[in-house]
Design a protein around this motif. Structure first.
Motif, PDB file in Angstrom:
ATOM      1  N   LYS A  58      37.670  37.654  39.615  1.00 22.20           N
ATOM      2  CA  LYS A  58      37.882  38.113  40.985  1.00 22.20           C
ATOM      3  C   LYS A  58      39.295  38.623  41.179  1.00 22.20           C
ATOM      4  O   LYS A  58      39.896  38.394  42.220  1.00 22.20           O
ATOM      5  N   GLU A  59      39.770  39.293  40.158  1.00 17.56           N
ATOM      6  CA  GLU A  59      41.042  40.022  40.253  1.00 17.56           C
ATOM      7  C   GLU A  59      42.220  39.071  40.455  1.00 17.56           C
ATOM      8  O   GLU A  59      43.139  39.336  41.223  1.00 17.56           O
ATOM      9  N   ASN A 104      35.903  46.932  43.984  1.00 15.19           N
ATOM     10  CA  ASN A 104      36.174  45.831  43.049  1.00 15.19           C
ATOM     11  C   ASN A 104      37.567  45.247  43.246  1.00 15.19           C
ATOM     12  O   ASN A 104      37.840  44.157  42.727  1.00 15.19           O
ATOM     13  N   TYR A 133      33.210  41.449  37.215  1.00 14.30           N
ATOM     14  CA  TYR A 133      33.221  41.219  38.663  1.00 14.30           C
ATOM     15  C   TYR A 133      31.877  40.625  39.076  1.00 14.30           C
ATOM     16  O   TYR A 133      30.830  41.204  38.796  1.00 14.30           O
ATOM     17  N   ASN A 139      40.163  32.003  38.231  1.00 11.90           N
ATOM     18  CA  ASN A 139      39.017  32.740  38.750  1.00 11.90           C
ATOM     19  C   ASN A 139      37.794  31.850  38.990  1.00 11.90           C
ATOM     20  O   ASN A 139      36.684  32.344  39.153  1.00 11.90           O
ATOM     21  N   GLY A 145      35.823  46.283  34.950  1.00 11.87           N
ATOM     22  CA  GLY A 145      34.975  47.070  35.849  1.00 11.87           C
ATOM     23  C   GLY A 145      34.311  48.283  35.233  1.00 11.87           C
ATOM     24  O   GLY A 145      33.560  48.974  35.917  1.00 11.87           O
TER      25      GLY A 145
END
Lengths: 796, 796
Positions: free
Chosen positions: A722-723, B553, A699, A737, A546
């Protein structure tokens, strides 16, 4: 009142010199109070009326008289020893002190002729402070002699050390406020002395200024026993001297004597080291100045103590426009400095006082070190083409991109060893990030103890490693701001540790560009590696792409973001970054072995455009495609190419265009960023109506934020991080992801209309393959060889 | 080899106890190496083959034996004194140590029955480590007894202090790695002892573990003379004891003796303070453990020293699958721990060893403090309606929102004083942020020296202020993770200082929710104030609304963002946040006097929906509007309302709808965030085809990123902060960023078709007004009274 002429006191200053110095200090204090309060009547030649006073009273008085006191005494020592010295005001919100002193020494009016060295100039000096269209309240880029704004606290010491590395003739005198001293970055920056080589670097003189209070609280370091404080500072590796009190005469003598001693010590340390001495780390001198907050200001306001308390932090008398008593007190305060004795009829500083300031470039407001672009020498850059990975067929070669870069960086280092103007920073990660080739030509800077078996530690090492991203960043900023070059490699996730420092440096650059006398400096270039997709050892806590999102919030003419897909592209981009000026460059590139796609020539063409179609991977034969597969980042590029290969095999009639993005800012409209494509060019790459599958390193929504104005945005579909993550295999990471090749093929099939039954079958096949891979991974703990070793042209 | 049974050595441990303790340590080390390497053959009952070894070797051996050593000795002292003690592993990447020890003590298998306390469980324990689908390599939320992952370094000590505040019976033993000790946040966290009240708080026992090396470098604190290190630690306010060596027997005795002494000291300090003693800050005991990196591991690998060097950092023998010598060395290494003596035929730890661990909740892996949700008690919350600002007509009242909130927070504090489970953090800004009402019921926590005139300093103060956002954040995290509640107020721009800490806490919460035995904890709530639009004193360096961009995010089920437009909305939102669990809440609200829009009832309705039409400000009379004016944030709301008023007067036929957004996440699609509006609801608010002018508090593109999938996104036009600022007036700030009322009216005119000639005239009028205002500001240094005092219903 403490603004009276001081009684003689014993010490190195003769009575006359003491009197003149105190007068000079009064002049600086007068000018500081004037900046905070006065719109007009600058010399107090008529009785003060509310109409002379600014309607909004802004600024920070508390720290200002202490800064003025120090500036004055540094002037003396500069003159006495012809020192090359810059002033770093940790409490930069004492901005009035710096403008006051640079005006007194003449450097201000040289740079801002309209703020002339007379009454009219003084009026302007006063009015502009914290006034709309005027100057800010901190030691901003507009401030002569400043390399440190001091808005956000914590970075004064690391800036100071950065400034003196490779600057053997320079002293950076760094005032550390006792508020700032509580911050983490400052608390660890004291250890910078373990990286300072007295033979080849300059000196930092820290002055811990204990004025005792923050906005509303006492400060920690002012409220521990002095023995404990001394122990702390000795533990940091310094030999502190204390100057404490509030009587100006005694304080002038004490500070003068202390500075004499301190500069004797610095000279002795440097002489010993430069005479070929042992090279042991000396205890460096420093000063603790304990003086009242708001010194010489009103002692009592509204019946409450002001001088010497937190109530002096900002504007001690705030009711000027409603409270006649405050107005009277202000007049008394200003008059107490006796401006009539300080300035002549035209408002000029009296010559016997003006003589106390150094001359020319020795003035701290005119020292070229603080306008580093003046001193900047181009790096001697080796030809990056010499380090090219040979790529005859896309994907045939394999390389670790950062290791290839390391070879080039080694040559950069080698060619500039003699000019001593290039350093590489990294929090203990230079080798881990595979830039270890650097150690073939230089070492790791280290002045602490050494043991047999240590790896490339050297007193004159030019790679700087401390497990503090804050310190690395602060050093590098200080180094760049004084006209040198550098490179910062960092684990991608942990660059967030310096988010706020990035913000402040970006703001500094933005404003600097608007200051005509500031010359461009070398860009700050980050290499973010050990990135989100390859945290095999560390997992979720080490996965965060990020930083780019933060970066693109800053001004377009200040920031650049590159995602080179392979080693040759990385070489090109790094070369461009080291040539650039006044930017913050962010390069994201992996360190793991990966297929290499472009020959050097192709890489140059591709990267100089910043974005382009990879014809060799596309199947639209130059015509209109059915779908666009785009990628930004090395791992997404790999997955997109594998997806393109799969589509080629399973749906050969589908016309696929493969687009690769190196310069992320090309995606933004041209009006938003200078790298931005025109809409026409964007449309011709991405079409106006075909589905776009975009595989992105970070992201996914960032791509939408950059492209929402583009014609074909409605057909844009982005995959990215996407974390979702943990300690797992590289391929499992992309699967988690939905960035994997099989999912991308499914995405294409979902979005291209009219593909028919066969496509549904292919989609099921992809699902099965995906499941099969995950099962294999869960059983064996590693990726299938066919994934690990896949090459362009083979079936993935 | 150092894994041999130790020869007897003098000290508190009887020979038999020493032998058993050493065996326990060997067991933990065996299990740690097993986790890094073994897929199968857990008890080494057959000759080790490469097939028994994981294909990918991941993990960090270097720190692990030291952590095992400490865990063992803490077990002893817990049993000896029935201590309530948690273990914070700063070097959390020594994860295998914690899983090993909790498996040995039984707490692991209780929480994960499939990883049973036998040979099969051991096999699973080994396999799962850093294996796809298994557990991570750090002290992650899956790790019993952990409140500190230790992935990103710097926060171990502040977490430990946070855990023991208001926990008088608890000891947090905090291992600080010498790598982590170089970070800024850790370097300042030592000063937390100035905030620890021995009468009412528990104790932190810091153990600085000098194993000498980071990834590739020595550590600073291991390479300064011991006297200098001792001076540093004494300067931080500790009384350090050194335990140094590599001979296990001597080290066991030394550590046992040292822990005995240290806990005697802690008991004495607490007894003195709790007996009504003086309350002076004591020098707290701490330990410096100097032991070899990779202690008991291979001494030499490939001819190079391994144990005691940085080469032990990760996996010392990495060539198992290709190098038979490495395989043999691994077998020898494992066998050296003599697993046959440690585990019985079923693979269970032998009973005489198992008896060394504490029982039940005294086991560090079962201490409920480390699963704070178990202990969480609801806050007693006063009715926020009692603090409502009376708003009879929109805009008639004026209030400082955060001051109103302060009154409610005071009551929250008051009602929970007795349960001692609520604290407020702020970096010296509680009063500045106008939450000063808190000081009517509590003080500022302060154990350093006090002077007459100090403002509300108190040993048992519950407002915590240190000029280190890192420390505030770390304290609060530690406090929440152990089952308490808190609130963090911060200048908006400087919350970026803890960006990376936010990231890590968000990741912790995300994973915690997936761990069935972790109970929900209180949310971490930020109030960001002194925000971008009102940095009158400080200017550009203090202007950054980008924290929200970072926050969004992270996982949708973890984060919430609120922008209450006035005091009543702020009250509602704050109440909701303090009731919530497992979130990170971000509230952005100004502290300056501003018009108040909604009555309490209206605020409740509005905020519970999170977004809504303000009918009273709209002129579409419930029908279809010509244009939607939306706002999120207090300053944008003011400008939008003024623009609506201007439109009403100058273009009365225009149907304007005014929408206000409190819960920013309502803008996202419902599928993306639980607060998200359905498309239908979104369309009914924003229409599907009318122009939308959106005035947003922060960087404008964030609104695009949240709404790009909405039907009417193509007509959305956002104004916000575009990184233009300085020290200037509030209205000049909005003008510089084109967010002002006049510009908004112009934007409307530009976008609504068919408005005709009159509109062009109005637009020119707006331009003239804007210019006139700027000229006034430049001349007078303040905003026109008609701007400052504008009220809804009047002509702006």
């Amino acid at each position: 009142m403490s603004a009276n002429t001081p009684a003689p006191a014993p010490g190195p200053l003769a009575p006359d010199e003491l009197a003149r110095m105190d007068a000079y200090w009064r002049a600086a204090n007068y000018l500081s109070v004037g900046q905070i309060y006065l719109l007009d009547n600058p010399l107090l030649r008529e009785p003060l009326r509310a109409g002379h006073v600014k309607p909004r009273l802004l600024g920070h008085w508390g720290t200002t008289p202490g800064l003025n006191f120090l500036y004055l005494h540094l002037n003396r020592i500069i003159r006495a020893r012809d020192l090359d010295l810059i002033f770093i005001a940790g409490p930069g919100h004492g901005g009035p002190a710096l403008t006051a002193n640079t005006w007194l020494e003449g450097s201000y009016s040289e740079l801002y002729p309209d703020v002339s060295a007379d009454a009219e100039g003084m009026r302007r000096l006063f009015k502009q402070f914290s006034f709309p269209g005027g100057v800010g309240s901190h030691a901003t880029p507009e401030t002569p002699g400043s390399i440190h704004e001091g808005g956000e606290l914590g970075y004064a010491l690391s800036h100071a050390f950065g400034a003196v590395f490779d600057n053997p003739g320079l002293v950076a005198c760094c005032v550390v406020g006792d508020g700032e001293a509580e911050t983490g970055p400052l608390a660890t920056a004291w250890h910078s002395n373990k990286f300072l080589n007295p033979a080849t670097d300059g000196a930092v003189l820290p002055i811990l200024h204990l004025n005792g209070y923050k906005i509303a609280n006492p400060t920690l370091l002012a409220r521990i026993p002095e023995a404990e404080l001394e122990s702390l500072l000795r533990g940091y590796g310094y030999a502190p001297r204390f100057v404490s009190g509030d009587d100006p005469a005694l304080m002038h003598q004490a500070m003068a004597a202390t500075l004499d001693a301190v500069f004797d010590e610095i000279a002795a340390i440097q002489a010993a080291a430069r005479g070929g001495g042992a090279g042991a780390r000396p205890p460096w001198p420093m000063i603790v100045l304990r003086s009242p907050k708001g010194w010489t200001g009103p002692k009592v306001v509204d019946g409450l103590p002001a001088e010497g308390t937190w109530r002096s932090h900002q504007v001690p008398l705030s009711g000027i426009h409603t409270n006649p008593e405050h107005l009277a007190q202000l007049e008394q305060w200003l008059a107490g400095y006796r401006p009539g004795e300080l300035f002549d009829a035209e408002g000029r500083l009296r010559p016997e006082l003006a003589a106390l300031a150094p001359a020319g470039a020795r003035r701290m407001g005119a020292n070229p070190q603080a306008n580093g672009g003046l001193l900047l020498r181009k790096l001697r850059l080796p030809d990056f083409r010499d380090h090219a990975v040979e790529v005859t067929v896309p994907g045939a070669a394999e390389a670790e991109s950062t290791r290839v870069l390391g070879g080039w960086l080694r040559e950069v280092m080698r060619r500039n060893l003699e000019s001593r103007n290039f350093r590489v920073m990294g929090p203990d990660e230079t080798a881990s990030n595979r830039l270890g080739a650097l150690f073939e030509v230089t070492g790791r800077s280290w002045m602490a103890e050494r043991l047999p078996g240590d790896d490339h530690l050297a007193a004159d090492g030019r790679v700087m490693e401390i497990l503090s991203e804050h310190t690395c960043q602060g050093w590098l900023e200080g180094y760049l701001l004084t006209g040198r070059h550098g490179f910062f490699s960092c684990y991608e996730a942990f660059i967030h540790i310096v988010d706020s420092m990035f913000n402040q440096h970006a703001k500094w650059l933005k404003v600097s560009k608007e200051v005509p006398w500031r010359r461009p400096i070398a860009s700050l270039t980050y290499l973010l590696t050990s990135h989100v997709w390859r945290q095999d050892h560390n997992g979720f806590s080490h996965q965060d792409p990020g930083f780019i999102d933060l970066v693109v919030n800053k001004k377009a003419d200040t920031i650049r973001v590159y995602l080179p897909p392979d080693a040759n592209c990385l070489l090109y981009v790094a070369d461009r970054c080291l040539r650039s000026r006044d930017f913050i460059n962010v390069i994201v590139a992996g360190k793991q072995p990966e297929p290499q796609w472009l020959s050097m020539e192709a890489a140059i063409n591709h990267c100089s455009a910043g974005i382009g179609i990879w014809e060799w991977a596309s199947s639209d034969r130059g015509g209109e495609p059915d779908v666009v597969l785009a990628a930004a980042g090395d791992v997404p590029t790999l997955e997109v190419l594998a997806a393109a290969q799969l589509l080629r095999e399973h749906l050969p009639e589908l016309r696929v265009r493969v687009v690769n993005v190196v310069d992320l800012m090309t995606l933004q409209p041209r009006e938003e960023h200078p790298s931005g494509l025109t809409d026409r060019d964007f449309d011709s790459l991405f079409t106006t109506d075909r589905p776009i599958l975009f595989a992105y390193h970070g992201y996914p929504w960032l791509i939408h934020r950059l492209t929402y104005r583009r014609t074909n945005h409605r057909n844009l579909h982005v995959r990215g991080y996407k974390e979702e993550g943990t300690t797992t295999t590289p391929f499992d990471m992309v699967v988690r992801n939905d960035l994997d090749r099989f999912h991308l093929v499914g995405d294409v099939i979902d979005r291209v209309p009219g593909l028919g039954v066969r496509a549904a079958y292919v989609k099921q096949l992809m699902r099965d393959k995906r499941t099969g891979h995950r099962e294999y991974i869960a059983r064996h703990g590693e990726d299938l060889p066919e994934v690990r070793n896949w090459r362009w042209g083979e079936t993935p």
